[in-house]
Scaffold this active site. Sequence first.
Site, short mmCIF file in Angstrom:
data_model
loop_
_atom_site.label_atom_id
_atom_site.label_comp_id
_atom_site.label_asym_id
_atom_site.label_seq_id
_atom_site.Cartn_x
_atom_site.Cartn_y
_atom_site.Cartn_z
N ASP A 135 0.65 4.19 0.87
CA ASP A 135 0.70 5.07 2.04
C ASP A 135 1.16 4.32 3.29
OD1 ASP A 135 -1.54 3.48 2.21
OD2 ASP A 135 -2.85 5.06 3.01
N GLU B 5 1.49 -6.32 10.14
CA GLU B 5 1.21 -4.91 10.42
C GLU B 5 2.25 -4.50 11.45
OE1 GLU B 5 -1.05 -3.33 8.86
OE2 GLU B 5 -2.38 -4.88 8.06
N HIS C 69 0.86 -1.18 0.00
CA HIS C 69 0.00 0.00 0.00
C HIS C 69 0.90 1.23 0.00
CE1 HIS C 69 -3.15 -2.84 1.76
NE2 HIS C 69 -3.44 -2.58 0.50
#
Length: 493
Positions: free
Chosen positions: A128, A309, A126
């Site tokens: 961002d 994450e 991703h």
Amino acid sequence: MEKAFCFSFVLLVLFFSSFPFPALARGSERSSSNLPGSEDYNNGFLVRHLFEENSRQLGREVTHGYMTNSELEKAVKEIGQRCSNICRIYSIGKSVKEVPLWVIEISDKPGHEEAEPAFKFLGNVHGDEPVGRELLILLANWLCDNYMKDPLATLIIKNVHLHILPTMNPDGFSLRQRGNANNIDLNRDFPDQFFPTNDDVDLRQPETKAIMSWLTGRHFTASASLHGGALVANYPWDGSQNSRKEYYACPDDKAFRYMASVYSRSHHNMSLSTEFQGGITNGAAWYPIYGGMQDWNYIHGGCFELTLEISDIKWPKADELSTLWEFNRMSMLNLVASLVRTGVHGRILSSDTGQPLPASVMIKGINYSVKSGGTFGDYHRMLGPGESYEVMVTMPGYQSKTTHILLKDKATSVDFVLDPEEPRQHKQFSTGCDCNYGNQNKLEMVGFFRGIHLEITLPAIVILVFLCFLLKRKMIKFPKHKQLLGHKRPIVI
Ligand SMILES: *[C@@H]1O[C@H](CO)[C@@H](O)[C@H](O)[C@H]1NC(C)=O
Ligand SMILES: *[C@@H]1O[C@H](CO)[C@@H](O)[C@H](O)[C@H]1NC(C)=O
Ligand SMILES: [Zn+2]
């Protein structure tokens, strides 16, 4: 029908997803609120909003101190030059805006095939979520600096082929947006096991195509993609068949839980999460997604992929990157090292020719098979430790073999030598015309020797034939097996 309902539901979801919603960690196609940390129901799903930033409002200042795409390219090439003995730089394709997707391969024999497991790290899926791309450059440099100095660096470089793709989405990064230059979420662009929405090859993004062709003809045992916006190690399945948010276990649930735990337990504080027990989560239990890269890797690539994450904040201040690297360093290293520290590994060879076989390795009770490589016949099967397993090897045209292993705190090595299905008769005992020719030669030889000294030539011939037989058996050489570090010789089945 339920399928038809699901399909129209997915279409509905996709329709809504085309609106520029704020980004979630693995993505929120179902979110409709910008409120940070809020929870709401959307299309019947509990959706978590992990982010304070709306990517559309991100100013240039957030990228301050982060590498630009050209700086990243330079950093990649510098590593390749500085550590040319253990690094190879290659590109797997280009982004929409023609930015090369660079990979750093790290191994003691980069670019050469070996009977070793391969691992890949992907960052910045991703656009961002830039922490991963920074940490991967730090990881490559750290390995380069510590080869033959640090035991873990040395273990990885000697026993694993590590491939690092710092950015899969350079265009999204420069646009400071989640999707690529076409604003497509790359982690929703892969073919899905339940819904055929992404099966149109022509609609697939170049970045997705690059990843998919990267896996063709190359076998990765495991991998991880790095994301930001939460702190948790996520494992398959990412999508549930009925689209419900519920624990949806894949056949290798145990192995995945183990791998995710290796990451979270080695992390500064991921395992202390109050939101996720042990700092790990099944993807569908968190929120189901479809068209993700992780499930596709496991299904089609034979590759055990995690979605990591690694920071609650997507754009931490750049001076916090070195701390984040310290928080994640042991996790990254231990995850890669888990490929040689657990599971069952070995080679599969043919008993009649000694040639490596591209066979299938299955574990009783687990509906999944791992293939051995065609060049060396090596296989690498991740399994959670502390249990016993029944390993079965099958290959068309060969008799299957089965063995039991007890996997303790180390990897197990088992080589399989498979017999052809219809055992071919040995030439010595055959009466075929091929052997008549051989017999004729032998008779002529006997005649020749008889002319000299029958008494001594007969035993000599017997010895000679025996020696030839031994030599022939020795000719079936089983190529040298590279020992996994700290392991005994492989058991041969
Ligand atoms: C982990 O540590 C960081 C930095 O000390 C802190 O900001 C974060 O809240 C901690 N997270 C957990 C789950 O303990
Ligand atoms: C095993 O998995 C395949 C898909 O890979 C599936 O089609 C099949 O139904 C499964 N078999 C069992 C017994 O679950
Ligand atoms: Zn992400």
